[in-house]
Design a protein around this motif. Sequence first.
Motif, mmCIF file in Angstrom:
data_model
loop_
_atom_site.group_PDB
_atom_site.id
_atom_site.type_symbol
_atom_site.label_atom_id
_atom_site.label_comp_id
_atom_site.label_asym_id
_atom_site.label_seq_id
_atom_site.Cartn_x
_atom_site.Cartn_y
_atom_site.Cartn_z
ATOM 1 N N LYS A 4 0.838 -1.193 0.000
ATOM 2 C CA LYS A 4 0.000 0.000 0.000
ATOM 3 C C LYS A 4 0.872 1.241 0.000
ATOM 4 N N LYS A 5 0.567 2.161 -0.899
ATOM 5 C CA LYS A 5 1.370 3.364 -1.039
ATOM 6 C C LYS A 5 0.828 4.504 -0.181
ATOM 7 N N TYR A 6 -0.452 4.438 0.210
ATOM 8 C CA TYR A 6 -1.087 5.491 0.986
ATOM 9 C C TYR A 6 -1.505 4.955 2.348
ATOM 10 N N VAL A 7 -1.300 5.734 3.404
ATOM 11 C CA VAL A 7 -1.679 5.357 4.768
ATOM 12 C C VAL A 7 -2.352 6.544 5.448
ATOM 13 N N ILE A 8 -3.029 6.251 6.585
ATOM 14 C CA ILE A 8 -3.690 7.290 7.373
ATOM 15 C C ILE A 8 -2.855 7.565 8.614
ATOM 16 N N SER A 9 -2.731 8.838 8.958
ATOM 17 C CA SER A 9 -1.974 9.254 10.131
ATOM 18 C C SER A 9 -2.829 10.200 10.965
ATOM 19 N N GLU A 10 -2.720 10.083 12.303
ATOM 20 C CA GLU A 10 -3.419 10.991 13.197
ATOM 21 C C GLU A 10 -2.441 12.055 13.670
ATOM 22 N N THR A 11 -2.915 13.293 13.813
ATOM 23 C CA THR A 11 -2.028 14.394 14.191
ATOM 24 C C THR A 11 -1.627 14.344 15.659
ATOM 25 N N GLY A 12 -2.410 13.675 16.513
ATOM 26 C CA GLY A 12 -2.087 13.583 17.931
ATOM 27 C C GLY A 12 -2.645 14.727 18.745
ATOM 28 N N GLU A 13 -3.447 15.582 18.150
ATOM 29 C CA GLU A 13 -4.051 16.708 18.842
ATOM 30 C C GLU A 13 -5.486 16.368 19.206
ATOM 31 N N GLY A 34 -5.939 16.153 3.771
ATOM 32 C CA GLY A 34 -6.198 16.413 5.181
ATOM 33 C C GLY A 34 -5.525 17.680 5.635
ATOM 34 N N PRO A 35 -5.618 18.041 6.876
ATOM 35 C CA PRO A 35 -6.232 17.273 7.961
ATOM 36 C C PRO A 35 -7.753 17.274 7.871
ATOM 37 N N ASP A 36 -8.361 16.163 8.264
ATOM 38 C CA ASP A 36 -9.799 15.986 8.238
ATOM 39 C C ASP A 36 -10.233 15.430 9.593
ATOM 40 N N PRO A 37 -11.255 16.015 10.221
ATOM 41 C CA PRO A 37 -11.682 15.520 11.536
ATOM 42 C C PRO A 37 -12.440 14.206 11.476
ATOM 43 N N ASP A 38 -12.878 13.785 10.301
ATOM 44 C CA ASP A 38 -13.681 12.573 10.176
ATOM 45 C C ASP A 38 -12.808 11.418 9.673
ATOM 46 N N LEU A 39 -12.666 10.379 10.489
ATOM 47 C CA LEU A 39 -11.848 9.230 10.125
ATOM 48 C C LEU A 39 -12.418 8.497 8.909
ATOM 49 N N SER A 40 -13.747 8.441 8.801
ATOM 50 C CA SER A 40 -14.342 7.711 7.668
ATOM 51 C C SER A 40 -14.008 8.395 6.334
ATOM 52 N N ASP A 41 -13.943 9.726 6.319
ATOM 53 C CA ASP A 41 -13.554 10.430 5.093
ATOM 54 C C ASP A 41 -12.098 10.131 4.730
ATOM 55 N N ALA A 42 -11.231 10.135 5.736
ATOM 56 C CA ALA A 42 -9.822 9.844 5.488
ATOM 57 C C ALA A 42 -9.648 8.406 5.022
ATOM 58 N N GLN A 43 -10.419 7.460 5.616
ATOM 59 C CA GLN A 43 -10.342 6.043 5.221
ATOM 60 C C GLN A 43 -10.833 5.875 3.787
#
Length: 105
Positions: A4-13, A34-43
């Motif tokens: 997989k070339k693309y991954v999801i990362s959380e900012t930690g805030e 991103g950044p996007d507050p909705d995990l489903s959109d990022a997924q």
Amino acid sequence: MSDKKYVISETGEFPPQYKVLCLGDDEIYRPVFGPDPDLSDAQRKCDEMNGERARDDDGHFVADDLSTPDVNEAYVGGKAPRKKAAKKKVAKKKVAKKKASKKRK
């Protein structure tokens, strides 16, 4: 390494923000969405960029609707991933066999 070339990362805030990162040729992840507050959109965006197959509510694969030639419903985002180039097979050298000569008596 993962394919997989693309991954999801959380900012930690707080509240959490999610980014989609792309693995570059130098093996460094760089943000592409991103950044996007909705995990489903990022997924969804990550799956779309990785070329993930679309699934229905039961988890079964969705087939492509042939009546819509410009959209491929079988993949998230409507676009099929590019096909990888097939490796050319190298022809093996044939070794000539010696013919057995018949001896006469």
